[in-house]
Design a protein around this motif. Sequence first.
Motif, PDB file in Angstrom:
ATOM      1  N   ILE A  58       0.837  -1.197   0.000  1.00 26.10           N
ATOM      2  CA  ILE A  58       0.000   0.000   0.000  1.00 26.10           C
ATOM      3  C   ILE A  58       0.870   1.244   0.000  1.00 26.10           C
ATOM      4  O   ILE A  58       0.615   2.211  -0.738  1.00 26.10           O
ATOM      5  CB  ILE A  58      -0.947   0.003   1.213  1.00 26.10           C
ATOM      6  CG1 ILE A  58      -1.866  -1.218   1.173  1.00 26.10           C
ATOM      7  CG2 ILE A  58      -1.780   1.281   1.254  1.00 26.10           C
ATOM      8  CD1 ILE A  58      -2.819  -1.310   2.342  1.00 26.10           C
ATOM      9  N   THR A  61       2.257   1.723  -3.376  1.00 28.41           N
ATOM     10  CA  THR A  61       1.242   2.239  -4.302  1.00 28.41           C
ATOM     11  C   THR A  61       1.081   3.742  -4.146  1.00 28.41           C
ATOM     12  O   THR A  61       1.003   4.482  -5.136  1.00 28.41           O
ATOM     13  CB  THR A  61      -0.103   1.541  -4.061  1.00 28.41           C
ATOM     14  OG1 THR A  61       0.050   0.126  -4.263  1.00 28.41           O
ATOM     15  CG2 THR A  61      -1.172   2.068  -5.006  1.00 28.41           C
ATOM     16  N   VAL A  65       1.923   6.474  -7.030  1.00 29.46           N
ATOM     17  CA  VAL A  65       0.923   7.440  -7.488  1.00 29.46           C
ATOM     18  C   VAL A  65       1.450   8.859  -7.358  1.00 29.46           C
ATOM     19  O   VAL A  65       1.291   9.696  -8.265  1.00 29.46           O
ATOM     20  CB  VAL A  65      -0.389   7.269  -6.702  1.00 29.46           C
ATOM     21  CG1 VAL A  65      -1.345   8.432  -6.977  1.00 29.46           C
ATOM     22  CG2 VAL A  65      -1.065   5.962  -7.075  1.00 29.46           C
ATOM     23  N   THR A 111      -1.826   5.923 -13.507  1.00 32.56           N
ATOM     24  CA  THR A 111      -2.474   6.298 -12.241  1.00 32.56           C
ATOM     25  C   THR A 111      -3.809   5.595 -12.075  1.00 32.56           C
ATOM     26  O   THR A 111      -4.126   5.054 -11.013  1.00 32.56           O
ATOM     27  CB  THR A 111      -2.673   7.820 -12.185  1.00 32.56           C
ATOM     28  OG1 THR A 111      -1.412   8.473 -12.298  1.00 32.56           O
ATOM     29  CG2 THR A 111      -3.335   8.227 -10.875  1.00 32.56           C
ATOM     30  N   LEU A 114      -3.259   1.871 -11.175  1.00 29.14           N
ATOM     31  CA  LEU A 114      -2.835   1.670  -9.790  1.00 29.14           C
ATOM     32  C   LEU A 114      -3.997   1.844  -8.815  1.00 29.14           C
ATOM     33  O   LEU A 114      -4.198   1.026  -7.905  1.00 29.14           O
ATOM     34  CB  LEU A 114      -1.709   2.639  -9.440  1.00 29.14           C
ATOM     35  CG  LEU A 114      -0.341   2.370 -10.076  1.00 29.14           C
ATOM     36  CD1 LEU A 114       0.622   3.500  -9.767  1.00 29.14           C
ATOM     37  CD2 LEU A 114       0.226   1.045  -9.584  1.00 29.14           C
ATOM     38  N   SER A 117      -6.593  -0.970  -9.211  1.00 29.73           N
ATOM     39  CA  SER A 117      -6.080  -2.236  -8.685  1.00 29.73           C
ATOM     40  C   SER A 117      -6.220  -2.289  -7.175  1.00 29.73           C
ATOM     41  O   SER A 117      -6.610  -3.329  -6.611  1.00 29.73           O
ATOM     42  CB  SER A 117      -4.613  -2.420  -9.089  1.00 29.73           C
ATOM     43  OG  SER A 117      -4.477  -2.478 -10.491  1.00 29.73           O
ATOM     44  N   TYR A 118      -5.924  -1.175  -6.520  1.00 33.79           N
ATOM     45  CA  TYR A 118      -6.098  -1.162  -5.063  1.00 33.79           C
ATOM     46  C   TYR A 118      -7.566  -1.281  -4.677  1.00 33.79           C
ATOM     47  O   TYR A 118      -7.925  -2.011  -3.747  1.00 33.79           O
ATOM     48  CB  TYR A 118      -5.519   0.126  -4.469  1.00 33.79           C
ATOM     49  CG  TYR A 118      -5.830   0.239  -2.992  1.00 33.79           C
ATOM     50  CD1 TYR A 118      -5.117  -0.504  -2.065  1.00 33.79           C
ATOM     51  CD2 TYR A 118      -6.866   1.050  -2.538  1.00 33.79           C
ATOM     52  CE1 TYR A 118      -5.417  -0.439  -0.715  1.00 33.79           C
ATOM     53  CE2 TYR A 118      -7.167   1.121  -1.193  1.00 33.79           C
ATOM     54  CZ  TYR A 118      -6.438   0.376  -0.281  1.00 33.79           C
ATOM     55  OH  TYR A 118      -6.743   0.432   1.044  1.00 33.79           O
TER      56      TYR A 118
END
Length: 314
Positions: A58, A61, A65, A111, A114, A117-118
């Motif tokens: 996390i 990520t 970003v 962006t 990402l 995906s989270y």
Amino acid sequence: MDATNSSTSLSFEVAAFNPSIIVGPVVLGALVDTCLFGCLVIQTYVYYANFANDHRAIRFTVAAVFAIQVAHVMCVSATLWNTAVSAYDDPSKLQILPLASAATILFTGITGALVESYFAFRLWKVSKKLLLPILSLVLCIIAQVVSIVITVQAFKTTSIAVFEVDQNTPITLALTSRVLCDLILTLSTAWYLKNQRSGYLRTTNMIDRLVLWTIETGLITSLVAVLVISFFLAMKETYIWVGLYTILASVNGNSLLALLNGRLIFRSVTSENLHMSTLSGSGGGRNKQNPFVINATQTVRGPPEVFKCDKWEV
């Protein structure tokens, strides 16, 4: 005679040029994107200051970003310079697709991938099912692959008019996939959270807040993408869709950070409830422990995925 015709044609082009629908949207989009980047900087600081114990995936990520958004805002600034300064004395330069704009397409796609995906991972944690998370990831991959193809073509193309015509279908496909992915993630997550409501008032109120927060952060990105599609299909001759597309990546990044930092609200509410429960249980008498046990249960009862703020839960 030829000189007269050339002068007339030039006068017509200058008269037909409308900066309010060409330069204006790009300038406004760049300004809004800069403000959103400032919000992202603050949110990134708040995140690392309060959630240093989050799982490294996390934290990576969030760092990715942020780094991509730094590059994104630089490309947006370069596009703004080309539009408002370099082409100031020659509107025909506005038909040339800057390299910075092509790079902006790439960074916007990364962006979005990402963030989505989270959100797909979060949906899996909440639902404990794979169908919808996998479906959303498939849409995310489609959008990302198409975005890369569009970026390659953007670097090869010099004319914006030619680019809009040739890439009409890929751009529509990429944006539509993003919208569908965001809607699936937002509505599905809200649905599963809503189903985890219990009979306790405090737990129910916290879940309702979380559902509302999920919808607010998720639908904003979908709304921006829908506006981009709408103006791109209906008004290609203007740059309104370009201005909206400029802020899409920043909206995605801020939605991710807003969701992660939103845990501070629920953490403070939980701490306050526990504190109040402790005070209510310290009133003396034979039954002084009973209120504390009941209230504490009401506070923490519920899905661990909603209230825990450890490495993976959100």
